[in-house]
Enzyme design. Sequence first.
Site, PDB file in Angstrom:
ATOM      1  N   ARG A 179      -1.074   9.223   1.540  1.00 37.02           N
ATOM      2  CA  ARG A 179      -2.488   9.419   1.227  1.00 37.02           C
ATOM      3  C   ARG A 179      -2.881  10.898   1.123  1.00 37.02           C
ATOM      4  O   ARG A 179      -3.681  11.277   0.282  1.00 37.02           O
ATOM      5  CB  ARG A 179      -3.288   8.746   2.345  1.00 37.02           C
ATOM      6  CG  ARG A 179      -4.688   8.446   1.990  1.00 37.02           C
ATOM      7  CD  ARG A 179      -5.307   7.616   3.078  1.00 37.02           C
ATOM      8  NE  ARG A 179      -5.044   6.207   2.900  1.00 37.02           N
ATOM      9  CZ  ARG A 179      -5.479   5.261   3.738  1.00 37.02           C
ATOM     10  NH1 ARG A 179      -6.177   5.600   4.799  1.00 37.02           N
ATOM     11  NH2 ARG A 179      -5.211   4.009   3.508  1.00 37.02           N
ATOM     12  N   HIS A 193     -12.190  10.075   5.722  1.00 35.19           N
ATOM     13  CA  HIS A 193     -11.962   8.651   6.000  1.00 35.19           C
ATOM     14  C   HIS A 193     -11.551   8.362   7.440  1.00 35.19           C
ATOM     15  O   HIS A 193     -12.018   7.398   8.037  1.00 35.19           O
ATOM     16  CB  HIS A 193     -10.880   8.157   5.044  1.00 35.19           C
ATOM     17  CG  HIS A 193     -10.532   6.712   5.171  1.00 35.19           C
ATOM     18  ND1 HIS A 193     -11.442   5.708   4.930  1.00 35.19           N
ATOM     19  CD2 HIS A 193      -9.370   6.094   5.509  1.00 35.19           C
ATOM     20  CE1 HIS A 193     -10.853   4.525   5.101  1.00 35.19           C
ATOM     21  NE2 HIS A 193      -9.597   4.742   5.470  1.00 35.19           N
ATOM     22  N   GLU A 201       0.854  -1.199   0.000  1.00 42.75           N
ATOM     23  CA  GLU A 201       0.000   0.000   0.000  1.00 42.75           C
ATOM     24  C   GLU A 201       0.879   1.233   0.000  1.00 42.75           C
ATOM     25  O   GLU A 201       2.088   1.164   0.276  1.00 42.75           O
ATOM     26  CB  GLU A 201      -0.952  -0.005   1.210  1.00 42.75           C
ATOM     27  CG  GLU A 201      -2.114  -0.964   1.019  1.00 42.75           C
ATOM     28  CD  GLU A 201      -3.126  -0.974   2.148  1.00 42.75           C
ATOM     29  OE1 GLU A 201      -2.933  -0.248   3.138  1.00 42.75           O
ATOM     30  OE2 GLU A 201      -4.109  -1.725   2.036  1.00 42.75           O
ATOM     31  N   HIS A 208      -9.509   9.947   2.074  1.00 42.65           N
ATOM     32  CA  HIS A 208      -9.035   8.817   1.265  1.00 42.65           C
ATOM     33  C   HIS A 208      -9.201   9.204  -0.201  1.00 42.65           C
ATOM     34  O   HIS A 208     -10.253   9.703  -0.594  1.00 42.65           O
ATOM     35  CB  HIS A 208      -9.850   7.562   1.579  1.00 42.65           C
ATOM     36  CG  HIS A 208      -9.208   6.300   1.087  1.00 42.65           C
ATOM     37  ND1 HIS A 208      -9.110   5.996  -0.250  1.00 42.65           N
ATOM     38  CD2 HIS A 208      -8.618   5.274   1.749  1.00 42.65           C
ATOM     39  CE1 HIS A 208      -8.493   4.827  -0.384  1.00 42.65           C
ATOM     40  NE2 HIS A 208      -8.174   4.366   0.820  1.00 42.65           N
ATOM     41  N   ARG A 212      -2.059   9.397   8.819  1.00 45.70           N
ATOM     42  CA  ARG A 212      -1.846   7.980   9.161  1.00 45.70           C
ATOM     43  C   ARG A 212      -1.353   7.181   7.966  1.00 45.70           C
ATOM     44  O   ARG A 212      -1.866   7.321   6.855  1.00 45.70           O
ATOM     45  CB  ARG A 212      -3.151   7.361   9.666  1.00 45.70           C
ATOM     46  CG  ARG A 212      -3.060   5.870   9.920  1.00 45.70           C
ATOM     47  CD  ARG A 212      -4.356   5.336  10.501  1.00 45.70           C
ATOM     48  NE  ARG A 212      -5.479   5.486   9.613  1.00 45.70           N
ATOM     49  CZ  ARG A 212      -5.885   4.566   8.729  1.00 45.70           C
ATOM     50  NH1 ARG A 212      -5.229   3.413   8.601  1.00 45.70           N
ATOM     51  NH2 ARG A 212      -6.942   4.786   7.987  1.00 45.70           N
TER      52      ARG A 212
HETATM   53  P1  FAD Z   1     -14.935   1.327  15.114  1.00 48.82           P
HETATM   54  O1  FAD Z   1     -14.475   0.090  14.509  1.00 48.82           O
HETATM   55  O2  FAD Z   1     -15.452   2.382  14.289  1.00 48.82           O
HETATM   56  O3  FAD Z   1     -15.907   0.999  16.311  1.00 48.82           O
HETATM   57  C1  FAD Z   1     -16.555   2.033  17.026  1.00 48.82           C
HETATM   58  C2  FAD Z   1     -17.681   1.423  17.841  1.00 48.82           C
HETATM   59  O4  FAD Z   1     -18.210   2.387  18.734  1.00 48.82           O
HETATM   60  C3  FAD Z   1     -18.852   0.943  17.013  1.00 48.82           C
HETATM   61  O5  FAD Z   1     -19.251  -0.275  17.558  1.00 48.82           O
HETATM   62  C4  FAD Z   1     -19.916   2.006  17.246  1.00 48.82           C
HETATM   63  O6  FAD Z   1     -21.229   1.569  17.070  1.00 48.82           O
HETATM   64  C5  FAD Z   1     -19.640   2.334  18.681  1.00 48.82           C
HETATM   65  N1  FAD Z   1     -20.133   3.616  19.173  1.00 48.82           N
HETATM   66  C6  FAD Z   1     -19.903   4.848  18.684  1.00 48.82           C
HETATM   67  N2  FAD Z   1     -20.508   5.769  19.452  1.00 48.82           N
HETATM   68  C7  FAD Z   1     -21.144   5.111  20.444  1.00 48.82           C
HETATM   69  C8  FAD Z   1     -21.952   5.496  21.548  1.00 48.82           C
HETATM   70  N3  FAD Z   1     -22.264   6.764  21.805  1.00 48.82           N
HETATM   71  N4  FAD Z   1     -22.432   4.540  22.355  1.00 48.82           N
HETATM   72  C9  FAD Z   1     -22.183   3.244  22.121  1.00 48.82           C
HETATM   73  N5  FAD Z   1     -21.428   2.812  21.092  1.00 48.82           N
HETATM   74  C10 FAD Z   1     -20.907   3.734  20.268  1.00 48.82           C
HETATM   75  N6  FAD Z   1      -7.770   0.609   8.733  1.00 48.82           N
HETATM   76  C11 FAD Z   1      -6.775  -0.265   8.525  1.00 48.82           C
HETATM   77  O7  FAD Z   1      -5.856  -0.395   9.338  1.00 48.82           O
HETATM   78  N7  FAD Z   1      -6.797  -1.070   7.418  1.00 48.82           N
HETATM   79  C12 FAD Z   1      -7.779  -1.002   6.483  1.00 48.82           C
HETATM   80  O8  FAD Z   1      -7.773  -1.742   5.529  1.00 48.82           O
HETATM   81  C13 FAD Z   1      -8.823  -0.056   6.683  1.00 48.82           C
HETATM   82  N8  FAD Z   1      -9.834   0.055   5.772  1.00 48.82           N
HETATM   83  C14 FAD Z   1     -10.908   0.859   6.070  1.00 48.82           C
HETATM   84  C15 FAD Z   1     -12.013   0.867   5.213  1.00 48.82           C
HETATM   85  C16 FAD Z   1     -13.141   1.602   5.545  1.00 48.82           C
HETATM   86  C17 FAD Z   1     -14.330   1.589   4.619  1.00 48.82           C
HETATM   87  C18 FAD Z   1     -13.159   2.365   6.743  1.00 48.82           C
HETATM   88  C19 FAD Z   1     -14.377   3.158   7.118  1.00 48.82           C
HETATM   89  C20 FAD Z   1     -12.049   2.383   7.575  1.00 48.82           C
HETATM   90  C21 FAD Z   1     -10.926   1.631   7.246  1.00 48.82           C
HETATM   91  N9  FAD Z   1      -9.809   1.611   8.078  1.00 48.82           N
HETATM   92  C22 FAD Z   1      -8.791   0.726   7.850  1.00 48.82           C
HETATM   93  C23 FAD Z   1      -9.811   2.348   9.353  1.00 48.82           C
HETATM   94  C24 FAD Z   1     -10.179   1.388  10.472  1.00 48.82           C
HETATM   95  O9  FAD Z   1     -11.129   0.460  10.019  1.00 48.82           O
HETATM   96  C25 FAD Z   1     -10.733   2.100  11.684  1.00 48.82           C
HETATM   97  O10 FAD Z   1      -9.948   3.207  12.002  1.00 48.82           O
HETATM   98  C26 FAD Z   1     -10.736   1.158  12.890  1.00 48.82           C
HETATM   99  O11 FAD Z   1     -11.402  -0.026  12.551  1.00 48.82           O
HETATM  100  C27 FAD Z   1     -11.365   1.838  14.076  1.00 48.82           C
HETATM  101  O12 FAD Z   1     -11.603   0.883  15.076  1.00 48.82           O
HETATM  102  P2  FAD Z   1     -12.296   1.342  16.430  1.00 48.82           P
HETATM  103  O13 FAD Z   1     -12.545   0.127  17.217  1.00 48.82           O
HETATM  104  O14 FAD Z   1     -11.533   2.443  17.024  1.00 48.82           O
HETATM  105  O15 FAD Z   1     -13.677   1.999  15.938  1.00 48.82           O
HETATM  106  C1  SIN Z   2      -7.688   1.019   2.195  1.00 44.38           C
HETATM  107  O1  SIN Z   2      -7.885  -0.183   2.071  1.00 44.38           O
HETATM  108  O2  SIN Z   2      -7.317   1.780   1.296  1.00 44.38           O
HETATM  109  C2  SIN Z   2      -7.918   1.625   3.538  1.00 44.38           C
HETATM  110  C3  SIN Z   2      -6.741   1.333   4.356  1.00 44.38           C
HETATM  111  C4  SIN Z   2      -6.683   2.202   5.550  1.00 44.38           C
HETATM  112  O3  SIN Z   2      -7.514   3.070   5.775  1.00 44.38           O
HETATM  113  O4  SIN Z   2      -5.722   2.013   6.305  1.00 44.38           O
END
Ligand code: FAD
Ligand code: SIN
Length: 542
Positions: free
Chosen positions: A286, A347, A123, A240, A382
């Site tokens: 990015r 993103h 990537e 993104h 990031r």
């Molecule tokens: P999340 O996984 O967003 O979880 C947050 C949780 O909090 C959810 O369950 C939500 O419902 C809950 N929540 C929010 N507010 C409240 C509230 N008030 N009360 C109760 N619950 C609440 N990162 C990578 O490293 N590799 C990738 O390939 C990648 N691809 C991505 C593709 C997409 C489409 C997206 C959107 C992001 C991607 N990212 C990637 C970024 C990465 O997925 C996220 O930054 C990471 O998963 C965040 O994890 P988290 O547990 O912090 O939050």
């Molecule tokens: C992607 O697959 O391009 C998203 C990866 C990331 O947000 O780290």
Amino acid sequence: MNETDAPDGQTEIIRCRYAIVGSGIAGLWTALHLAEHGPIAVITKSNVRESSTQYAQGGIAVSLPPTDSPELHEQDTLEAGAGLCDEPAVEVLTQEGPAVVEELIGYGALFDRENGQLAYGREAAHGTSRILHAHGDATGEEVERTAYEATRDKPNVDVYETTAAGELLIVDGECLGVQAVDIREGRLVRFIADAILTATGGVGSLYRYSTNPPVATADGIGMAFRAGAALQDLEFVQFHPTALAAEGYPKFLISEAVRGEGARLLNPEGQQFMDRYDRRAELAPRDIVARAVYAEMMSAASDHAYLDFTPIGTARMQRRFPGILEELHQRGFQPEREPVPITPVAHYMMGGIATDLHGHTNIARLFACGECACYGVHGANRLASNSLLDGLVFGKRSAVAMAEMGLLSADAQRRAAGHNQVGVYAAPAELKQLIPDLMWERVGIIRTDDDLAQARRQLAQWAEQVELASQPTLAELEAANMCQAAMLMATAALHRTESRGAHYRTDFPDISKQWRKHVILRRRPSGELIISDRPVDTAAAS
Ligand code: FAD
Ligand code: SIN
């Protein structure tokens, strides 16, 4: 877990040892590592899987030998972060990453293999191929599945779905719990705990165009700010470069891994352009790619550029990106034959609730982890695929620190139960439509002093409508947090008078040595906003 009703007979009180808000990778991985230490409430506002984690595509960056090393991964992370990463935090991420990914594999995560060996993708801004992926392009689903299944059977873990946390309960400077709304019943639930973790994810819903699922409404940032927690680096929102330019919300992400496999960016006239912007062309960091795509779109007055998949070849495309291909076919695109329209969209939030390297915030008993937190690891931009890794590494560290928290005294429990928090903050639901337009237009990819100031003025007006409510709807609760977080993001962006990483201002287009520091925002109990800064930590961790 102890469940009782509050004396008012309306607010249900649940006593647990740990309250975790959010069920993405950060929340679930922390819960898994705390499961032996006492009853845990995982509070999540939709169903347990709904999170950004679930939709992650590209993969997890990790440097497993023999071809790679944590030091090389650290170098790439620091370079992408544009001088704003705290080096000890990056060292922790990259040094502890391999073991924690091995642990995830031990719990049953099935990453793709070639000839029996783990297969590594490439990537942007990574000096080598170090991205583990699952089912081609469904890494997040596999990571979330694994973490959920490992946690689900632990007798100590109770998951409260459709329960939205609204307010942290602060008593004498300590966080003793969290006030939430049971969305289906429409009533308040108060979780009282010895340690509380916010793992609420990102801020994508604050923008008109984003890759994030609708749950990403910055609730953790809003709650933490109202509670007096310090917030850091909120001016850095990652856009993104390649979301599908088509109707609908969220915008469908086309993974950066597609460019890692050879796909080319074309401007609206169908010409390749990235080498005019950066020597690394399609594989530049990015922020640079997103701005370049945006500039080409603006100069052609077009709402999209293109991504040409054809250099990858159909067979490899089918093997590496089955989910992306299926989605594009369903929407009538044929990437095997012709370029697909793309556009940059919001993103990822690099900043968040300021923590140390164990998830402690400045409020006793309150921890933060994952995208809503900021340990200084991602700097101003990031590096791709470092976020899932961050949730794993810092989730485990937060669990260790939370396990060390002593039990609340009987008196503290009584004070938490009797706390006079009568509701949670709410705002008119219509702000959920207005804020994303304002943020997209005025606090977006390219920023100006005028735009930021106007955004802040408008948000300040809207903020006057935020008030305590005893039975808010989910949309009203989210609107309050979106308003609060948007205001802080505009304030931080206005404060930083330079361009660095994802924060680009036309009135200050250059990076400035003076600004090699973090912007910290905090609220005094009187309600006054304090802005301060902290130098970037360049000390070796060990
Ligand atoms: P999340 O996984 O967003 O979880 C947050 C949780 O909090 C959810 O369950 C939500 O419902 C809950 N929540 C929010 N507010 C409240 C509230 N008030 N009360 C109760 N619950 C609440 N990162 C990578 O490293 N590799 C990738 O390939 C990648 N691809 C991505 C593709 C997409 C489409 C997206 C959107 C992001 C991607 N990212 C990637 C970024 C990465 O997925 C996220 O930054 C990471 O998963 C965040 O994890 P988290 O547990 O912090 O939050
Ligand atoms: C992607 O697959 O391009 C998203 C990866 C990331 O947000 O780290």
